[in-house]
Design a protein around this motif. Structure first.
Motif, PDB file in Angstrom:
ATOM      1  N   TYR A  19       0.838  -1.386  -0.176  1.00 54.87           N
ATOM      2  CA  TYR A  19      -0.127  -0.077  -0.188  1.00 54.87           C
ATOM      3  C   TYR A  19       0.799   1.304  -0.037  1.00 54.87           C
ATOM      4  O   TYR A  19       0.927   2.322  -0.577  1.00 54.87           O
ATOM      5  CB  TYR A  19      -0.971  -0.038   1.284  1.00 54.87           C
ATOM      6  CG  TYR A  19      -1.644   1.361   1.542  1.00 54.87           C
ATOM      7  CD1 TYR A  19      -2.877   1.500   0.639  1.00 54.87           C
ATOM      8  CD2 TYR A  19      -1.198   2.114   2.380  1.00 54.87           C
ATOM      9  CE1 TYR A  19      -3.430   2.850   0.755  1.00 54.87           C
ATOM     10  CE2 TYR A  19      -1.776   3.363   2.397  1.00 54.87           C
ATOM     11  CZ  TYR A  19      -3.061   3.710   1.895  1.00 54.87           C
ATOM     12  OH  TYR A  19      -3.614   4.918   2.163  1.00 54.87           O
ATOM     13  N   ALA A  20       1.750   1.278   0.751  1.00 55.83           N
ATOM     14  CA  ALA A  20       2.666   2.391   1.036  1.00 55.83           C
ATOM     15  C   ALA A  20       3.499   2.641  -0.395  1.00 55.83           C
ATOM     16  O   ALA A  20       3.611   3.607  -0.828  1.00 55.83           O
ATOM     17  CB  ALA A  20       3.689   2.267   2.197  1.00 55.83           C
ATOM     18  N   PHE A  51     -10.473   3.317   3.023  1.00 59.83           N
ATOM     19  CA  PHE A  51     -10.521   2.125   2.939  1.00 59.83           C
ATOM     20  C   PHE A  51      -9.439   1.245   3.472  1.00 59.83           C
ATOM     21  O   PHE A  51      -9.741   0.190   3.968  1.00 59.83           O
ATOM     22  CB  PHE A  51     -10.738   1.962   1.417  1.00 59.83           C
ATOM     23  CG  PHE A  51     -11.708   2.467   0.781  1.00 59.83           C
ATOM     24  CD1 PHE A  51     -13.087   1.940   0.692  1.00 59.83           C
ATOM     25  CD2 PHE A  51     -11.647   3.812   0.102  1.00 59.83           C
ATOM     26  CE1 PHE A  51     -14.180   2.431   0.282  1.00 59.83           C
ATOM     27  CE2 PHE A  51     -12.783   4.285  -0.563  1.00 59.83           C
ATOM     28  CZ  PHE A  51     -13.736   3.690  -0.483  1.00 59.83           C
ATOM     29  N   ALA A  52      -7.955   1.695   3.658  1.00 61.89           N
ATOM     30  CA  ALA A  52      -7.245   1.112   4.263  1.00 61.89           C
ATOM     31  C   ALA A  52      -7.504   0.715   5.714  1.00 61.89           C
ATOM     32  O   ALA A  52      -7.187  -0.367   6.561  1.00 61.89           O
ATOM     33  CB  ALA A  52      -5.943   1.884   3.956  1.00 61.89           C
ATOM     34  N   GLY A  56      -7.849  -2.757   7.372  1.00 61.48           N
ATOM     35  CA  GLY A  56      -6.911  -2.845   8.520  1.00 61.48           C
ATOM     36  C   GLY A  56      -7.680  -3.416   9.729  1.00 61.48           C
ATOM     37  O   GLY A  56      -7.365  -4.255  10.539  1.00 61.48           O
ATOM     38  N   VAL A  57      -8.571  -2.585   9.957  1.00 60.75           N
ATOM     39  CA  VAL A  57      -9.429  -3.041  11.267  1.00 60.75           C
ATOM     40  C   VAL A  57     -10.291  -4.619  11.134  1.00 60.75           C
ATOM     41  O   VAL A  57     -10.263  -5.223  12.160  1.00 60.75           O
ATOM     42  CB  VAL A  57     -10.445  -2.056  11.425  1.00 60.75           C
ATOM     43  CG1 VAL A  57     -11.710  -2.419  12.560  1.00 60.75           C
ATOM     44  CG2 VAL A  57      -9.747  -0.681  12.183  1.00 60.75           C
ATOM     45  N   ILE A  58     -10.891  -4.747  10.113  1.00 62.24           N
ATOM     46  CA  ILE A  58     -11.406  -5.922   9.846  1.00 62.24           C
ATOM     47  C   ILE A  58     -10.507  -7.136   9.797  1.00 62.24           C
ATOM     48  O   ILE A  58     -10.755  -8.276  10.353  1.00 62.24           O
ATOM     49  CB  ILE A  58     -12.096  -5.834   8.573  1.00 62.24           C
ATOM     50  CG1 ILE A  58     -13.414  -4.844   8.520  1.00 62.24           C
ATOM     51  CG2 ILE A  58     -12.887  -7.316   8.395  1.00 62.24           C
ATOM     52  CD1 ILE A  58     -14.164  -4.708   7.356  1.00 62.24           C
ATOM     53  N   LEU A 239      -0.264   6.543   7.672  1.00 62.57           N
ATOM     54  CA  LEU A 239      -1.638   6.207   8.692  1.00 62.57           C
ATOM     55  C   LEU A 239      -2.322   4.955   8.001  1.00 62.57           C
ATOM     56  O   LEU A 239      -2.699   4.261   8.875  1.00 62.57           O
ATOM     57  CB  LEU A 239      -2.593   7.663   8.618  1.00 62.57           C
ATOM     58  CG  LEU A 239      -3.970   7.209   9.554  1.00 62.57           C
ATOM     59  CD1 LEU A 239      -3.686   7.031  10.929  1.00 62.57           C
ATOM     60  CD2 LEU A 239      -4.754   8.454   9.369  1.00 62.57           C
ATOM     61  N   GLY A 240      -2.575   5.133   6.629  1.00 61.95           N
ATOM     62  CA  GLY A 240      -3.126   4.045   6.250  1.00 61.95           C
ATOM     63  C   GLY A 240      -2.240   2.867   6.444  1.00 61.95           C
ATOM     64  O   GLY A 240      -2.774   1.493   6.687  1.00 61.95           O
TER      65      GLY A 240
END
Length: 513
Positions: A19-20, A51-52, A56-58, A239-240
């Protein structure tokens, strides 16, 4: 039958970095592209963070969802504000200030602050004054910089009330974020990669804000605006990535000693106190000609110094409590060592003494014999006596074993009273005793054995009022040369057998052939 697919930690880590990396490619495109459409790329990055965080939480299931949900909620108005700003840039039109975008940006900062507070409570635990003092010192130190380079120049500008309030609101919001983040970083023990990525997000965000608003306040225009924009995009990507990294689901621990102040942290806090005097000495923005600015800086310096004094007081209190704790532990340790020493003495005593009579046992007798008999000579002889009680079995059979044990204790007491202090009396087992006397030659040995026999003339009075009379048979061996203990014991035992067969209640001296 379906196959269960397990996602390995390395692959889970890769998601955050992919992602990064994708975001970094977009930043490069932003820098090398001349098209006005590039101003919409920050919108894409900001929206991707929402969305990230959700993914990430899920996927990683952090201990608390609330801070990350607040971060995701904050990125929504942030992305909308970026979209408004980008559309004005695409049309090459001036962005209204203050406008809807500013309201959205400031609203997102409030949500960021709320998310950081909940994250700090999750990772740092309950309110702790030492951590808040450190955070306050850091905030005031950077507050002096913010005042000198951003807030004071804005206050001296010709902005009207509403634009001035919005302009000042940005650095104030940054200081609020810095305060909460400082408490999070200074009171968390082991920092996970997710926490470090969050720290990077906030530091890059504050640096980009400082560069943008600092140049705006001092020059009236944003110098190196693309640098600030890149900083904002990088902060969003961090942050993402923090939400996508699997360490977001790890439990963290508090710092081992929140009251402690590492040398590096103390150096940083002291350096922050020097910021104000250096600004005044350098006369940044002709600040020495502004009495009001000097007053504010002096006031913040005084508050900062007070916080540092309080922090040092907490440190001294912590050091005193640790010293008291160390003294208490030393006291308990000394007591434990004494108890251990006493226990070792008891164990050593029990290993070498008869538990009933307190006399030496066979093991201790063997040690003493080994030492004593190895140095015997004609000028320094020794005598070994073996004793066996006459009539003890009858006492045991008629009065019972407790009375027999009581009799053995009395016998041990009489024997100890009739020998010299340096002589050793030992119980070998049952009603057998041994006596080692150094410096006793054959001429004295007869009187020595007679004295022992005389100690049995009087009856033994037991606790229940029973009066019993027992005698003893003695086998003696005089040693005038180095002799093996086994040989001496054998010879004394032979003499004892002869005393028993000769009629008991007498002593027989072993005669060397």
């Amino acid at each position: 039958m379906g196959k269960m697919q397990v996602l390995l930690p390395a692959r889970r880590d890769a998601t955050a970095w992919v992602y990064a990396a994708a975001g970094a490619v977009m930043i490069v495109v932003y820098l090398v592209t001349a098209s006005a459409a590039r101003y919409m790329l920050p919108v894409v990055i900001a929206a991707s963070v929402v969305f990230a965080i959700a993914g990430g939480v899920i996927r990683n299931r952090p201990p608390s969802f609330l801070p990350w949900l607040l971060f995701a909620a904050a990125m929504v108005p942030y992305a909308v504000a970026d979209a408004i700003w980008g559309m004005y840039q695409v049309r090459d039109a001036e962005v209204p200030f203050p406008g809807v975008a500013d309201i959205l940006y400031l609203g997102s900062y409030l949500l960021f602050a709320a998310g950081l507070v909940t994250l700090a409570r999750q990772h740092s635990g309950r309110l702790h004054w030492a951590g808040w003092l450190d955070a306050g010192i850091v905030t005031l130190g950077f507050g002096i910089l913010s005042w000198a380079f951003i807030i004071a120049p804005y206050l001296r500008s010709e902005l009207s009330a509403w634009p001035l309030a919005v302009s000042i609101a940005y650095p104030v919001a940054d200081l609020v974020l810095l305060s909460v983040a400082a408490r999070l970083l200074l009171t968390t023990g082991k920092r996970t990669p997710s926490i470090l990525l969050c720290s990077g997000w906030l530091l890059v965000l504050l640096a980009a804000d400082g560069l943008y608003y600092g140049t705006m306040a001092t020059t009236g225009t944003a110098i190196a605006e693309d640098v600030s924009e890149v900083g904002w995009m990088v902060s969003s990507l961090l942050l993402g990535a923090a939400a996508l990294h699997p360490s977001v689901g790890w439990s963290t621990q508090l710092s081992d000693g929140k009251e402690r102040m590492p040398r590096k942290r103390l150096s940083i806090l002291i350096a922050l106190i020097l910021v104000g005097p250096l600004i005044v000495l350098a006369n940044v923005g002709d600040i020495r000609g502004q009495p009001a600015d000097i007053t504010v800086i002096v006031g913040m310096l005084a508050t900062l110094s007070l916080l540092l004094v309080l922090r040092i007081a907490f440190l001294a209190q912590y050091a005193q409590s640790r010293a008291t704790e160390a003294r208490t532990q030393a006291h308990y340790l000394a007591a434990s060592l004494r108890e251990q020493e006493e226990l070792q003495k008891q164990l050593s005593y029990q290993a070498t003494h008869d538990p009933l009579t307190g006399l030496a046992n066979r093991a201790l007798l063997d040690q003493r014999l080994e030492f004593a008999l190895s140095r015997c000579s004609a000028s320094f002889p020794a005598a070994l006596l073996m004793l066996d009680l006459d009539g003890f079995k009858e006492v045991n059979d008629t009065l019972g074993h407790p009375s027999g044990d009581e009799l053995l204790v009395d016998v041990a007491r009489r024997l100890t009273a009739r020998v010299r202090e340096q002589d050793m009396v030992a119980r070998l087992g049952g009603d057998e005793f041994a006596l080692l006397a150094e410096g006793v030659d054959a001429s004295v040995l007869c009187d020595y054995t007679r004295r022992i026999l005389d100690s049995f003339r009087d009856s033994f009075i037991l606790d229940r009022g029973h009066s019993v009379r027992v005698t003893t048979s003695i086998g003696a061996r005089s040693i005038t040369r180095p002799t093996a203990p086994a040989e001496a014991l054998r010879d004394a035992d032979i003499a004892l057998y002869r005393a028993k067969t000769a009629g008991k209640n007498q002593a027989v001296l072993f005669e060397t052939p």
